[in-house]
Structures are given as structure tokens and as C-alpha cells.
Motif scaffolding. Structure first.
Motif, PDB file in Angstrom:
ATOM      1  N   ASN A 193      26.957 -12.142  15.239  1.00  0.00           N
ATOM      2  CA  ASN A 193      25.640 -11.640  15.620  1.00  0.00           C
ATOM      3  C   ASN A 193      24.894 -12.596  16.553  1.00  0.00           C
ATOM      4  O   ASN A 193      24.029 -12.163  17.326  1.00  0.00           O
ATOM      5  N   TRP A 194      25.206 -13.885  16.467  1.00  0.00           N
ATOM      6  CA  TRP A 194      24.608 -14.833  17.417  1.00  0.00           C
ATOM      7  C   TRP A 194      25.010 -14.454  18.842  1.00  0.00           C
ATOM      8  O   TRP A 194      24.158 -14.356  19.738  1.00  0.00           O
ATOM      9  N   ASP A 195      26.298 -14.272  19.031  1.00  0.00           N
ATOM     10  CA  ASP A 195      26.785 -13.895  20.358  1.00  0.00           C
ATOM     11  C   ASP A 195      26.170 -12.580  20.815  1.00  0.00           C
ATOM     12  O   ASP A 195      25.760 -12.426  21.978  1.00  0.00           O
ATOM     13  N   LEU A 196      26.102 -11.608  19.900  1.00  0.00           N
ATOM     14  CA  LEU A 196      25.571 -10.294  20.257  1.00  0.00           C
ATOM     15  C   LEU A 196      24.095 -10.382  20.666  1.00  0.00           C
ATOM     16  O   LEU A 196      23.683  -9.790  21.669  1.00  0.00           O
ATOM     17  N   SER A 197      23.297 -11.130  19.902  1.00  0.00           N
ATOM     18  CA  SER A 197      21.864 -11.225  20.207  1.00  0.00           C
ATOM     19  C   SER A 197      21.628 -11.918  21.545  1.00  0.00           C
ATOM     20  O   SER A 197      20.781 -11.495  22.336  1.00  0.00           O
ATOM     21  N   VAL A 198      22.406 -12.972  21.818  1.00  0.00           N
ATOM     22  CA  VAL A 198      22.238 -13.678  23.097  1.00  0.00           C
ATOM     23  C   VAL A 198      22.749 -12.817  24.253  1.00  0.00           C
ATOM     24  O   VAL A 198      22.137 -12.760  25.329  1.00  0.00           O
ATOM     25  N   LYS A 199      23.880 -12.136  24.028  1.00  0.00           N
ATOM     26  CA  LYS A 199      24.455 -11.305  25.088  1.00  0.00           C
ATOM     27  C   LYS A 199      23.504 -10.171  25.452  1.00  0.00           C
ATOM     28  O   LYS A 199      23.360  -9.827  26.638  1.00  0.00           O
ATOM     29  N   ARG A 200      22.841  -9.582  24.479  1.00  0.00           N
ATOM     30  CA  ARG A 200      21.856  -8.539  24.761  1.00  0.00           C
ATOM     31  C   ARG A 200      20.674  -9.109  25.557  1.00  0.00           C
ATOM     32  O   ARG A 200      20.133  -8.464  26.446  1.00  0.00           O
TER      33      ARG A 200
ATOM     34  N   SER B 280      26.708  -2.304  21.123  1.00  0.00           N
ATOM     35  CA  SER B 280      26.913  -2.542  22.558  1.00  0.00           C
ATOM     36  C   SER B 280      25.859  -3.498  23.097  1.00  0.00           C
ATOM     37  O   SER B 280      24.766  -3.626  22.547  1.00  0.00           O
ATOM     38  N   TYR B 281      26.187  -4.194  24.171  1.00  0.00           N
ATOM     39  CA  TYR B 281      25.214  -5.021  24.865  1.00  0.00           C
ATOM     40  C   TYR B 281      25.015  -4.550  26.310  1.00  0.00           C
ATOM     41  O   TYR B 281      24.498  -5.275  27.155  1.00  0.00           O
ATOM     42  N   THR B 282      25.429  -3.316  26.568  1.00  0.00           N
ATOM     43  CA  THR B 282      25.198  -2.704  27.873  1.00  0.00           C
ATOM     44  C   THR B 282      23.874  -1.959  27.842  1.00  0.00           C
ATOM     45  O   THR B 282      23.645  -1.108  26.970  1.00  0.00           O
ATOM     46  N   VAL B 283      22.963  -2.284  28.776  1.00  0.00           N
ATOM     47  CA  VAL B 283      21.642  -1.685  28.804  1.00  0.00           C
ATOM     48  C   VAL B 283      21.746  -0.220  29.216  1.00  0.00           C
ATOM     49  O   VAL B 283      22.417   0.130  30.196  1.00  0.00           O
ATOM     50  N   THR B 284      21.075   0.659  28.460  1.00  0.00           N
ATOM     51  CA  THR B 284      21.113   2.092  28.762  1.00  0.00           C
ATOM     52  C   THR B 284      20.206   2.421  29.951  1.00  0.00           C
ATOM     53  O   THR B 284      19.303   1.645  30.301  1.00  0.00           O
TER      54      THR B 284
END
Length: 278
Positions: A200-207, A155-159
Motif C-alpha cells: 500500500n505504500w507503493d500504491l499510495s505514492v504511485k497514485r 489502479s493508479y491510472t487517473v480516470t
């Protein structure tokens, strides 16, 4: 020679006038005189040769003295120039030592400020948490936060738990208006694809951008924030176990001092030092 001839003639003349005994005595006297003359002539020739040799040696010595005097004059000139050159070299070395000392002072000052910043960050963020690490690499401060404090798996939603930690980070960034903070996302090497994210590029930037939005809500100025994603390509450890992959899944807050505040004095000294060397 004339005297000898006259003496001989006198003997011839006297021989007719004197007795044989007297004549014999005169002949012996003539022989003694001739021997003395021959000896004196030999000595005279030897003296003449010695004088000629001494004269030649004297001239040679005079030439050597002249050459030595010239060499002494040249050495004095060279010595004077060398002394001047050595003095200038010493002055140059002293100037460079002063510049190096000033440069070292500037570096020490930067290191002192960086150390103070690290201490402040550790105190503010709460370094006692094993999932939060504060470190300094090449003068740059890093706050590394494990993903389990920030996001759920995939997930890229901050807890909500992460917002407590990020509130402390926001407080630090807000207290340093002349700093920039790059939010750097990292993943493990497990392939990821979930619409609309491709990898993973998208995931790391989105986070990274998700954390930035939380920091913006916490009052951080947008011009201080930089979004960055490194995917799985800068791992801390090999991705060979679940535990290691968990270590590699992280977000780093890179606290970047601006050039004009921390490095300007060092650059100035480097330019001065370079100009002095030229």
C-alpha cells in the motif's frame, strides 16, 4: 537644717528668757515647721523622681522619633524606588500588550487570507460534490478527493473523470504561485501487491505521482508540487466496513502557504516578543 538648729538654739536661749507659755507656743510652732519641712521634703523627692522618670521617657521618645524619622526616610526611598519599578513594569506590560495585539492582528490577517483561500477553493473545485471536501486544519487548506473520482479499484491510472476535477485544482494552484501543493495518497488497510508495486505504500505514492503528472500537463509548475504517500496509516474512520474503507481511500491536495508569505510576520512578532521578555 541650719535654720532649724538656729531656731532650736533660739528656743533654748529664749526658754530662759520667756515664760513657759511662750516656750510651749514656740515648741508647737517648731513642730508645725518641722512637719511642713518633712512634707516639703517628701514632695521634693517625689518631684525629683518624676522629673527623672519624665527625662528618661523624653529621651526614649526622642529615640523613637529619631527611629521613626529614619524609617520615614527609608520608606520614602523605598517608595520612590517602588514607584519607579512599578512605572517600568507598567511600561513593559504596555509594550507586551502592544506586541500581543500586533501578533493577534498578524494571526487574524493570516486567518482572513486562509478563509479567503478556502472560499476560492470551494468555488473553484465545486464543493457541492459530496466526494470532494475542502477543510482547514491548523491554518493549512486540504482538498480531499474520493478515490472513486480518481482511480479504478487497485489502479493508479487517473480516470478521465478525475481530469476534470484536477483541472480545477490546477487552476487554483496556478493562481497561487507562492503556494505549494502536496499530493498525498491514502489507501485502506486491505493488503495490496501487484507488480511492480509491493504494498500500500507503493500504491499510495504511485497514485500521488500519477496525479502530479496530470497537474504538470495542466500547466502547474513542478517546483510547486510535492509527492507523498501515507498508505493505510492515517485513516479517517475504522476500516471495519466496505463503506468506511471507501472513505479512507482518498487523495488529499494539501495547499501549503510558504513561510515567507504567511508566517514571516508572525515569526517576526514572536522574536520581538521573546526579545522583549528577555
Amino acid at each position: 537644717m541650719k535654720k532649724i538648729l538656729l531656731f532650736s538654739l533660739s528656743l533654748i536661749i529664749l526658754s530662759s528668757c520667756v515664760s513657759k507659755k511662750e516656750y510651749t507656743a514656740l515648741q508647737e510652732k517648731q513642730k508645725e515647721t518641722q512637719d511642713l519641712l518633712n512634707s516639703a521634703t517628701v514632695k521634693l523627692n517625689s518631684c525629683l523622681e518624676e522629673r527623672a522618670s519624665s527625662t528618661a521617657k523624653a529621651k526614649a521618645l526622642e529615640s523613637q522619633v529619631d527611629r521613626l524619622n529614619n524609617q520615614i526616610d527609608n520608606l520614602q526611598i523605598i517608595s520612590s524606588k517602588s514607584a519607579s519599578s512599578i512605572e517600568k513594569t507598567l511600561e513593559s506590560l504596555q509594550e507586551k500588550d502592544l506586541k500581543i495585539t500586533r501578533l493577534q492582528d498578524a494571526i487574524n490577517k493570516k486567518d482572513s487570507v486562509t478563509l479567503a483561500l478556502v472560499t476560492s477553493l470551494k468555488r473553484e473545485v465545486g464543493i457541492n460534490d459530496p466526494d470532494i471536501e475542502v477543510s482547514v486544519e491548523k491554518g493549512v487548506v486540504f482538498i480531499s478527493i474520493a478515490d472513486k473520482l480518481l482511480f479504478k479499484s487497485g489502479s493508479y491510472t487517473v480516470t478521465s473523470q478525475a481530469k476534470d476535477v484536477l483541472a480545477k485544482v490546477a487552476k487554483v494552484i496556478n493562481s497561487k504561485p507562492n503556494f505549494e501543493a502536496m499530493i498525498e495518497g491514502h489507501t485502506d488497510n486491505v493488503s495490496y501487491r501487484k507488480e511492480p508495486l509491493l504494498d500500500n505504500w507503493d500504491l499510495s505514492v504511485k497514485r500521488s505521482t500519477s496525479i502530479i503528472r496530470v497537474l504538470l500537463d495542466l500547466g502547474v509548475k513542478p517546483e510547486q508540487l510535492i509527492a507523498a504517500g501515507r498508505a493505510e496509516f492515517v485513516p479517517l474512520v475504522d476500516n471495519d466496513t466496505a463503506e468506511n474503507r471507501a472513505k479512507n481511500r482518498r487523495t488529499r491536495v494539501v495547499v501549503l502557504p510558504k513561510i515567507d508569505q504567511f508566517y514571516d510576520m508572525i515569526e517576526k512578532e514572536m522574536k520581538t516578543l521573546s526579545a522583549g521578555g528577555n
